[in-house]
Design a protein around this motif. Sequence first.
Motif, PDB file in Angstrom:
ATOM      1  N   TRP A 152       0.838  -1.203   0.000  1.00 10.66           N
ATOM      2  CA  TRP A 152       0.000   0.000   0.000  1.00 10.66           C
ATOM      3  C   TRP A 152       0.872   1.253   0.000  1.00 10.66           C
ATOM      4  O   TRP A 152       1.512   1.572   0.990  1.00 10.66           O
ATOM      5  CB  TRP A 152      -0.919  -0.033   1.227  1.00 10.66           C
ATOM      6  N   ARG A 153       0.916   1.942  -1.138  1.00  8.52           N
ATOM      7  CA  ARG A 153       1.713   3.169  -1.293  1.00  8.52           C
ATOM      8  C   ARG A 153       0.989   4.131  -2.242  1.00  8.52           C
ATOM      9  O   ARG A 153       0.323   3.690  -3.165  1.00  8.52           O
ATOM     10  CB  ARG A 153       3.091   2.850  -1.882  1.00  8.52           C
ATOM     11  N   PHE A 154       1.191   5.430  -2.044  1.00 10.45           N
ATOM     12  CA  PHE A 154       0.489   6.392  -2.898  1.00 10.45           C
ATOM     13  C   PHE A 154       1.268   7.680  -3.138  1.00 10.45           C
ATOM     14  O   PHE A 154       0.710   8.661  -3.615  1.00 10.45           O
ATOM     15  CB  PHE A 154      -0.883   6.727  -2.311  1.00 10.45           C
ATOM     16  N   LYS A 155       2.560   7.698  -2.864  1.00  9.21           N
ATOM     17  CA  LYS A 155       3.347   8.940  -2.924  1.00  9.21           C
ATOM     18  C   LYS A 155       3.302   9.621  -4.294  1.00  9.21           C
ATOM     19  O   LYS A 155       3.206  10.845  -4.376  1.00  9.21           O
ATOM     20  CB  LYS A 155       4.788   8.652  -2.524  1.00  9.21           C
ATOM     21  N   THR A 156       3.394   8.841  -5.349  1.00 10.43           N
ATOM     22  CA  THR A 156       3.332   9.391  -6.715  1.00 10.43           C
ATOM     23  C   THR A 156       2.298   8.583  -7.502  1.00 10.43           C
ATOM     24  O   THR A 156       1.967   7.454  -7.116  1.00 10.43           O
ATOM     25  CB  THR A 156       4.693   9.269  -7.436  1.00 10.43           C
ATOM     26  N   PRO A 157       1.824   9.114  -8.622  1.00 12.95           N
ATOM     27  CA  PRO A 157       0.880   8.347  -9.439  1.00 12.95           C
ATOM     28  C   PRO A 157       1.456   7.001  -9.905  1.00 12.95           C
ATOM     29  O   PRO A 157       0.734   6.000  -9.936  1.00 12.95           O
ATOM     30  CB  PRO A 157       0.596   9.272 -10.616  1.00 12.95           C
ATOM     31  N   GLU A 158       2.732   6.968 -10.224  1.00 10.82           N
ATOM     32  CA  GLU A 158       3.348   5.708 -10.657  1.00 10.82           C
ATOM     33  C   GLU A 158       3.307   4.673  -9.530  1.00 10.82           C
ATOM     34  O   GLU A 158       2.986   3.505  -9.746  1.00 10.82           O
ATOM     35  CB  GLU A 158       4.802   5.943 -11.114  1.00 10.82           C
TER      36      GLU A 158
ATOM     37  N   MET B  53      -7.794  -0.284  -0.783  1.00 10.22           N
ATOM     38  CA  MET B  53      -7.949   0.564  -1.974  1.00 10.22           C
ATOM     39  C   MET B  53      -8.723   1.832  -1.614  1.00 10.22           C
ATOM     40  O   MET B  53      -8.362   2.924  -2.058  1.00 10.22           O
ATOM     41  CB  MET B  53      -8.631  -0.208  -3.097  1.00 10.22           C
ATOM     42  N   GLN B  54      -9.747   1.697  -0.802  1.00 11.71           N
ATOM     43  CA  GLN B  54     -10.502   2.863  -0.344  1.00 11.71           C
ATOM     44  C   GLN B  54      -9.601   3.792   0.449  1.00 11.71           C
ATOM     45  O   GLN B  54      -9.623   5.016   0.267  1.00 11.71           O
ATOM     46  CB  GLN B  54     -11.699   2.422   0.499  1.00 11.71           C
ATOM     47  N   MET B  55      -8.791   3.213   1.327  1.00 17.93           N
ATOM     48  CA  MET B  55      -7.890   4.019   2.139  1.00 17.93           C
ATOM     49  C   MET B  55      -6.817   4.685   1.268  1.00 17.93           C
ATOM     50  O   MET B  55      -6.391   5.802   1.552  1.00 17.93           O
ATOM     51  CB  MET B  55      -7.242   3.160   3.233  1.00 17.93           C
ATOM     52  N   GLY B  56      -6.388   4.012   0.198  1.00 19.85           N
ATOM     53  CA  GLY B  56      -5.459   4.640  -0.743  1.00 19.85           C
ATOM     54  C   GLY B  56      -6.064   5.897  -1.336  1.00 19.85           C
ATOM     55  O   GLY B  56      -5.404   6.929  -1.459  1.00 19.85           O
ATOM     56  N   TYR B  57      -7.343   5.818  -1.659  1.00 20.18           N
ATOM     57  CA  TYR B  57      -8.051   6.994  -2.184  1.00 20.18           C
ATOM     58  C   TYR B  57      -8.176   8.084  -1.119  1.00 20.18           C
ATOM     59  O   TYR B  57      -7.797   9.232  -1.351  1.00 20.18           O
ATOM     60  CB  TYR B  57      -9.435   6.585  -2.702  1.00 20.18           C
ATOM     61  N   THR B  58      -8.677   7.719   0.057  1.00 17.79           N
ATOM     62  CA  THR B  58      -8.949   8.759   1.063  1.00 17.79           C
ATOM     63  C   THR B  58      -7.664   9.414   1.573  1.00 17.79           C
ATOM     64  O   THR B  58      -7.632  10.624   1.779  1.00 17.79           O
ATOM     65  CB  THR B  58      -9.762   8.214   2.251  1.00 17.79           C
ATOM     66  N   ARG B  59      -6.615   8.625   1.769  1.00 19.98           N
ATOM     67  CA  ARG B  59      -5.355   9.226   2.250  1.00 19.98           C
ATOM     68  C   ARG B  59      -4.704  10.078   1.167  1.00 19.98           C
ATOM     69  O   ARG B  59      -4.208  11.161   1.441  1.00 19.98           O
ATOM     70  CB  ARG B  59      -4.372   8.149   2.739  1.00 19.98           C
ATOM     71  N   SER B  60      -4.696   9.601  -0.065  1.00 18.11           N
ATOM     72  CA  SER B  60      -4.152  10.415  -1.162  1.00 18.11           C
ATOM     73  C   SER B  60      -4.922  11.727  -1.274  1.00 18.11           C
ATOM     74  O   SER B  60      -4.346  12.793  -1.465  1.00 18.11           O
ATOM     75  CB  SER B  60      -4.266   9.676  -2.501  1.00 18.11           C
ATOM     76  N   ARG B  61      -6.229  11.632  -1.152  1.00 15.54           N
ATOM     77  CA  ARG B  61      -7.091  12.823  -1.253  1.00 15.54           C
ATOM     78  C   ARG B  61      -6.775  13.797  -0.119  1.00 15.54           C
ATOM     79  O   ARG B  61      -6.724  15.012  -0.325  1.00 15.54           O
ATOM     80  CB  ARG B  61      -8.539  12.344  -1.154  1.00 15.54           C
TER      81      ARG B  61
ATOM     82  N   VAL C 148      -3.889  22.486  -2.757  1.00 14.29           N
ATOM     83  CA  VAL C 148      -4.082  21.403  -3.701  1.00 14.29           C
ATOM     84  C   VAL C 148      -2.760  20.919  -4.291  1.00 14.29           C
ATOM     85  O   VAL C 148      -1.948  21.704  -4.764  1.00 14.29           O
ATOM     86  CB  VAL C 148      -5.060  21.819  -4.824  1.00 14.29           C
ATOM     87  N   ASP C 149      -2.552  19.599  -4.222  1.00 12.05           N
ATOM     88  CA  ASP C 149      -1.375  18.939  -4.775  1.00 12.05           C
ATOM     89  C   ASP C 149      -1.871  18.045  -5.922  1.00 12.05           C
ATOM     90  O   ASP C 149      -2.461  16.992  -5.677  1.00 12.05           O
ATOM     91  CB  ASP C 149      -0.691  18.100  -3.696  1.00 12.05           C
ATOM     92  N   PRO C 150      -1.625  18.456  -7.167  1.00  8.63           N
ATOM     93  CA  PRO C 150      -2.156  17.688  -8.299  1.00  8.63           C
ATOM     94  C   PRO C 150      -1.567  16.281  -8.408  1.00  8.63           C
ATOM     95  O   PRO C 150      -2.226  15.366  -8.911  1.00  8.63           O
ATOM     96  CB  PRO C 150      -1.789  18.535  -9.515  1.00  8.63           C
ATOM     97  N   ILE C 151      -0.363  16.067  -7.905  1.00 10.60           N
ATOM     98  CA  ILE C 151       0.247  14.737  -7.958  1.00 10.60           C
ATOM     99  C   ILE C 151      -0.505  13.781  -7.034  1.00 10.60           C
ATOM    100  O   ILE C 151      -0.854  12.663  -7.420  1.00 10.60           O
ATOM    101  CB  ILE C 151       1.751  14.811  -7.616  1.00 10.60           C
ATOM    102  N   LYS C 152      -0.782  14.230  -5.815  1.00 12.25           N
ATOM    103  CA  LYS C 152      -1.539  13.386  -4.879  1.00 12.25           C
ATOM    104  C   LYS C 152      -2.985  13.207  -5.361  1.00 12.25           C
ATOM    105  O   LYS C 152      -3.592  12.151  -5.157  1.00 12.25           O
ATOM    106  CB  LYS C 152      -1.535  13.982  -3.473  1.00 12.25           C
ATOM    107  N   ALA C 153      -3.516  14.227  -6.016  1.00 14.08           N
ATOM    108  CA  ALA C 153      -4.875  14.113  -6.557  1.00 14.08           C
ATOM    109  C   ALA C 153      -4.920  13.030  -7.634  1.00 14.08           C
ATOM    110  O   ALA C 153      -5.885  12.262  -7.715  1.00 14.08           O
ATOM    111  CB  ALA C 153      -5.333  15.453  -7.121  1.00 14.08           C
ATOM    112  N   GLU C 154      -3.872  12.937  -8.437  1.00 14.87           N
ATOM    113  CA  GLU C 154      -3.804  11.888  -9.462  1.00 14.87           C
ATOM    114  C   GLU C 154      -3.687  10.508  -8.800  1.00 14.87           C
ATOM    115  O   GLU C 154      -4.331   9.548  -9.227  1.00 14.87           O
ATOM    116  CB  GLU C 154      -2.625  12.137 -10.404  1.00 14.87           C
TER     117      GLU C 154
END
Length: 151
Positions: free
Chosen positions: A44-50, A82-90, A114-120
């Motif tokens: 579980w990671r979300f730092k960048t879109p990649e 997956m839900q937490m990946g969304y909520t934390r990134s958001r 707003v951070d567009p990278i985290k939003a992606e």
Amino acid sequence: MPFDYSLDFQNIDFRQHPELYRIGKGEQGVLLIEPYKSEILPHWRFKTPEIAKESSEKIYEMFVAYLEQNDFVGADMARKFMQMGYTRSRRYANHKSGRKYKKGSSQEILPYEVDPIKAESAAIFKAKWLQAKTNEKYLQLLARHKQNYEL
């Protein structure tokens, strides 16, 4: 039925005792339910879109594998990650510090940065989360679990 926080999570193997698992709301219990937490969390990671893409795809792959084994608890835990990946990134997309509220306050919301990278990253996880929660086999196992255990 609400999530039961009174259980002895350190000593319960929910793969062996799925009858003890309660879905709860949203992400409740995501960091408590073993052995699934230990299986999914390392991916579980979300730092960048990649990184979010690789992470969400791996967790979705695990979700499908759990479904193939008729393991509802594992599938639901993967869905929660997956839900937490969304909520934390958001959260990080909206607040650079990751904190929504001003320190010392539970009501004063910090201004948006707003951070567009985290939003992606959030969008990537959201797509996988929606794919998971609408999966036909997942919905069948969900209904069966609720019928059998959450009366």
